[in-house]
Write a protein that holds these residues in place. Structure first.
Motif, PDB file in Angstrom:
ATOM      1  N   THR A  54       3.265   4.545  -9.744  1.00 33.63           N
ATOM      2  CA  THR A  54       3.133   5.039  -8.998  1.00 33.63           C
ATOM      3  C   THR A  54       2.437   6.635  -9.111  1.00 33.63           C
ATOM      4  O   THR A  54       1.645   7.027  -8.187  1.00 33.63           O
ATOM      5  CB  THR A  54       3.758   4.457  -7.722  1.00 33.63           C
ATOM      6  OG1 THR A  54       5.576   5.486  -8.660  1.00 33.63           O
ATOM      7  CG2 THR A  54       4.086   3.854  -7.562  1.00 33.63           C
TER       8      THR A  54
ATOM      9  N   GLN B 161       6.276   6.794   6.031  1.00 36.28           N
ATOM     10  CA  GLN B 161       4.724   7.288   6.680  1.00 36.28           C
ATOM     11  C   GLN B 161       3.917   8.212   7.484  1.00 36.28           C
ATOM     12  O   GLN B 161       5.549   8.335   8.360  1.00 36.28           O
ATOM     13  CB  GLN B 161       4.056   5.727   6.842  1.00 36.28           C
ATOM     14  CG  GLN B 161       4.167   4.697   6.321  1.00 36.28           C
ATOM     15  CD  GLN B 161       4.486   3.524   7.331  1.00 36.28           C
ATOM     16  OE1 GLN B 161       4.334   3.025   8.294  1.00 36.28           O
ATOM     17  NE2 GLN B 161       5.553   2.269   6.035  1.00 36.28           N
TER      18      GLN B 161
ATOM     19  N   LYS C 177       0.683  -1.389   0.132  1.00 38.79           N
ATOM     20  CA  LYS C 177       0.308   0.020  -0.020  1.00 38.79           C
ATOM     21  C   LYS C 177       0.792   1.452   0.469  1.00 38.79           C
ATOM     22  O   LYS C 177       0.432   2.169  -0.651  1.00 38.79           O
ATOM     23  CB  LYS C 177      -0.895  -0.189   0.584  1.00 38.79           C
ATOM     24  CG  LYS C 177      -2.108   0.949   1.150  1.00 38.79           C
ATOM     25  CD  LYS C 177      -2.913   0.666   0.439  1.00 38.79           C
ATOM     26  CE  LYS C 177      -3.678   1.433  -0.033  1.00 38.79           C
ATOM     27  NZ  LYS C 177      -5.332   2.212   0.888  1.00 38.79           N
ATOM     28  N   ASN C 178       2.026   0.942   0.865  1.00 36.25           N
ATOM     29  CA  ASN C 178       2.801   2.517   0.482  1.00 36.25           C
ATOM     30  C   ASN C 178       3.391   2.475  -0.421  1.00 36.25           C
ATOM     31  O   ASN C 178       4.132   3.712  -0.728  1.00 36.25           O
ATOM     32  CB  ASN C 178       4.060   1.679   1.924  1.00 36.25           C
ATOM     33  CG  ASN C 178       4.179   3.255   2.854  1.00 36.25           C
ATOM     34  OD1 ASN C 178       4.156   4.349   2.702  1.00 36.25           O
ATOM     35  ND2 ASN C 178       5.038   3.345   3.187  1.00 36.25           N
ATOM     36  N   VAL C 179       3.490   1.359  -1.679  1.00 39.87           N
ATOM     37  CA  VAL C 179       4.053   1.649  -3.216  1.00 39.87           C
ATOM     38  C   VAL C 179       2.981   2.130  -3.358  1.00 39.87           C
ATOM     39  O   VAL C 179       4.011   3.572  -4.057  1.00 39.87           O
ATOM     40  CB  VAL C 179       4.433   0.479  -3.856  1.00 39.87           C
ATOM     41  CG1 VAL C 179       5.159   0.456  -4.293  1.00 39.87           C
ATOM     42  CG2 VAL C 179       5.740   0.198  -3.380  1.00 39.87           C
ATOM     43  N   VAL C 180       1.953   2.361  -3.431  1.00 37.59           N
ATOM     44  CA  VAL C 180       0.634   2.614  -4.645  1.00 37.59           C
ATOM     45  C   VAL C 180       0.847   4.315  -3.673  1.00 37.59           C
ATOM     46  O   VAL C 180      -0.161   5.192  -3.975  1.00 37.59           O
ATOM     47  CB  VAL C 180      -0.017   2.022  -4.791  1.00 37.59           C
ATOM     48  CG1 VAL C 180       0.151   0.873  -6.169  1.00 37.59           C
ATOM     49  CG2 VAL C 180      -0.817   1.561  -3.043  1.00 37.59           C
TER      50      VAL C 180
ATOM     51  N   VAL D  87       9.991   3.888   2.160  1.00 33.58           N
ATOM     52  CA  VAL D  87       8.888   4.942   1.813  1.00 33.58           C
ATOM     53  C   VAL D  87       8.623   5.848   3.386  1.00 33.58           C
ATOM     54  O   VAL D  87       7.545   4.652   4.351  1.00 33.58           O
ATOM     55  CB  VAL D  87       7.752   4.679   1.256  1.00 33.58           C
ATOM     56  CG1 VAL D  87       6.601   5.780   1.133  1.00 33.58           C
ATOM     57  CG2 VAL D  87       8.471   4.047  -0.383  1.00 33.58           C
TER      58      VAL D  87
ATOM     59  N   SER E 180      -1.537   6.079  -9.455  1.00 32.90           N
ATOM     60  CA  SER E 180      -2.759   6.036  -8.484  1.00 32.90           C
ATOM     61  C   SER E 180      -1.861   6.935  -7.284  1.00 32.90           C
ATOM     62  O   SER E 180      -2.687   7.176  -6.786  1.00 32.90           O
ATOM     63  CB  SER E 180      -1.390   4.527  -8.078  1.00 32.90           C
ATOM     64  OG  SER E 180      -0.145   5.036  -7.612  1.00 32.90           O
ATOM     65  N   GLY E 181      -1.167   7.057  -7.027  1.00 27.02           N
ATOM     66  CA  GLY E 181      -0.676   8.352  -5.720  1.00 27.02           C
ATOM     67  C   GLY E 181      -1.734   9.659  -6.111  1.00 27.02           C
ATOM     68  O   GLY E 181      -2.379   9.939  -4.814  1.00 27.02           O
TER      69      GLY E 181
ATOM     70  N   GLY F 157       0.475   6.691   4.237  1.00 26.32           N
ATOM     71  CA  GLY F 157       1.618   6.849   3.354  1.00 26.32           C
ATOM     72  C   GLY F 157       2.009   7.392   1.950  1.00 26.32           C
ATOM     73  O   GLY F 157       0.752   7.830   1.322  1.00 26.32           O
ATOM     74  N   ALA F 158       3.180   7.848   2.170  1.00 32.21           N
ATOM     75  CA  ALA F 158       3.342   8.716   0.625  1.00 32.21           C
ATOM     76  C   ALA F 158       3.859   7.362  -1.158  1.00 32.21           C
ATOM     77  O   ALA F 158       4.193   6.406   0.053  1.00 32.21           O
ATOM     78  CB  ALA F 158       5.012   9.587   1.114  1.00 32.21           C
ATOM     79  N   ASP F 159       3.729   7.885  -1.663  1.00 39.27           N
ATOM     80  CA  ASP F 159       4.080   6.600  -2.570  1.00 39.27           C
ATOM     81  C   ASP F 159       4.974   6.475  -2.634  1.00 39.27           C
ATOM     82  O   ASP F 159       6.184   7.715  -3.340  1.00 39.27           O
ATOM     83  CB  ASP F 159       2.663   7.327  -4.003  1.00 39.27           C
ATOM     84  CG  ASP F 159       3.036   7.684  -4.560  1.00 39.27           C
ATOM     85  OD1 ASP F 159       3.427   8.327  -5.024  1.00 39.27           O
ATOM     86  OD2 ASP F 159       1.556   9.054  -4.287  1.00 39.27           O
ATOM     87  N   TYR F 160       5.428   5.870  -4.029  1.00 36.59           N
ATOM     88  CA  TYR F 160       6.917   5.397  -3.675  1.00 36.59           C
ATOM     89  C   TYR F 160       7.733   6.677  -5.094  1.00 36.59           C
ATOM     90  O   TYR F 160       8.568   7.166  -5.343  1.00 36.59           O
ATOM     91  CB  TYR F 160       6.999   4.552  -5.259  1.00 36.59           C
ATOM     92  CG  TYR F 160       8.542   4.014  -4.902  1.00 36.59           C
ATOM     93  CD1 TYR F 160       9.512   3.188  -4.979  1.00 36.59           C
ATOM     94  CD2 TYR F 160       9.382   3.831  -7.007  1.00 36.59           C
ATOM     95  CE1 TYR F 160      10.418   3.248  -4.817  1.00 36.59           C
ATOM     96  CE2 TYR F 160      10.147   4.134  -6.913  1.00 36.59           C
ATOM     97  CZ  TYR F 160      11.552   3.550  -5.893  1.00 36.59           C
ATOM     98  OH  TYR F 160      12.354   3.128  -6.403  1.00 36.59           O
TER      99      TYR F 160
ATOM    100  N   ILE G 258      -5.588   8.583  -5.642  1.00 37.05           N
ATOM    101  CA  ILE G 258      -5.609   8.178  -4.052  1.00 37.05           C
ATOM    102  C   ILE G 258      -5.642   9.742  -3.474  1.00 37.05           C
ATOM    103  O   ILE G 258      -6.673  10.309  -2.831  1.00 37.05           O
ATOM    104  CB  ILE G 258      -5.186   7.666  -3.787  1.00 37.05           C
ATOM    105  CG1 ILE G 258      -4.503   5.966  -4.251  1.00 37.05           C
ATOM    106  CG2 ILE G 258      -4.983   7.247  -1.887  1.00 37.05           C
ATOM    107  CD1 ILE G 258      -4.136   5.023  -3.530  1.00 37.05           C
TER     108      ILE G 258
END
Lengths: 109, 149
Positions: free
Chosen positions: B13, B135, A40-43, B133, B16-17, B67-70, B20
């Motif tokens: 990412t 959070q 989840k942290n990747v996206v 990553v 998606s990031g 969380g931050a994304d990649y 979201i």
């Protein structure tokens, strides 16, 4: 048990002071949920399992603090504060502390 | 091959990031509108209005871990070299704080005011692993007071 994070309990009078009470807990999620959170942290987005972890950790810390206060004979805890720390990746420590007091309703209000 | 994979990961990412994040901001705005003034959150005040009957006092909390994304992470690492504002992380912190505050207010539904609200922030990333990553975990808490009519 009445909890507040201010110096008094509004509408009540403090009649006894029992000093500091505290409760702490360190909790971790299982590896599968950790992996899910990692993905989840990747996206990006909210990490629901970690939010739940924080919620249950907080509830547990508070209930331990309440138990301690009950043993002392207090019926309220004022000035409650939370402190958190990340001991290791995937685990959360929540520490709750406050002053245990005995309160009674103000008369004539 | 590795480069191709990295580019693909960054594109995925990024999409998606941002989807979201956009959804989350929309959701936050609509919930904030719904709760506009009830209950009022007071960050400094510790005293209630005198002469008002107090019905109920309790503690309310709200938590959020975002969380931050990649992609954000990648961009921020480059940004970190040159210095300056890391806007990609600012939005993550902003979302986490607003979400936690909103949850606290939603838990306090029905009360008149939240006194002495506090926000506690923890960055939960592995310090040993610079690749991880970040959070952002936020805990908001305060004392909800209900006044009598």
């Amino acid at each position: 048990m009445i909890l507040t994070n201010i110096e008094t309990v509004p509408g009540m009078k403090i009649v006894g002071n029992f000093g500091l009470v505290s409760g702490s807990t360190v909790r971790a999620k299982n590896a599968i949920l950790d992996m899910g959170a990692g993905l989840k942290n990747v996206v990006g987005g909210e990490l629901k399992s970690y939010t739940d972890l924080l919620t249950t950790a907080r509830q547990e810390a508070v209930s331990r603090m309440e138990q301690q206060a009950q043993m002392l004979g207090a019926n309220a805890i004022v000035n409650v504060r939370f402190a958190t720390s990340a001991i290791t990746a995937g685990a959360a420590e929540v520490y709750a502390y406050g002053t245990a007091v005995k309160v009674q309703p103000l008369t004539g209000v | 091959m590795d480069l191709l994979l990295l580019i693909l990961l960054l594109i995925v990412t990024f999409c998606s990031g941002s989807i979201i994040e956009k959804r989350h901001f929309k959701n936050l705005v609509s919930r904030e509108k719904a709760l506009l003034r009830f209950p009022t959150v007071s960050f400094g005040a510790k005293k209630t209005i005198p002469d008002k009957k107090i019905v109920n006092v309790r503690m309310v909390c709200g938590e959020a871990v975002i969380g931050a994304d990649y992609f954000k992470c990648f961009v921020s690492n480059i940004k970190n070299f040159f210095g300056g504002r890391m806007t990609s992380y600012e939005s993550v912190m902003d979302r986490a704080r607003r979400e936690a505050l909103l949850r606290m207010r939603e838990n306090a539904r029905g009360s008149s005011i939240i006194l002495n609200a506090r926000i506690e922030t923890v960055m939960v990333n592995d310090p040993k692993n610079p690749q991880s990553v970040p959070q952002c975990a936020v805990m908001a808490y305060g004392t909800a007071v209900t006044y009598g009519k």
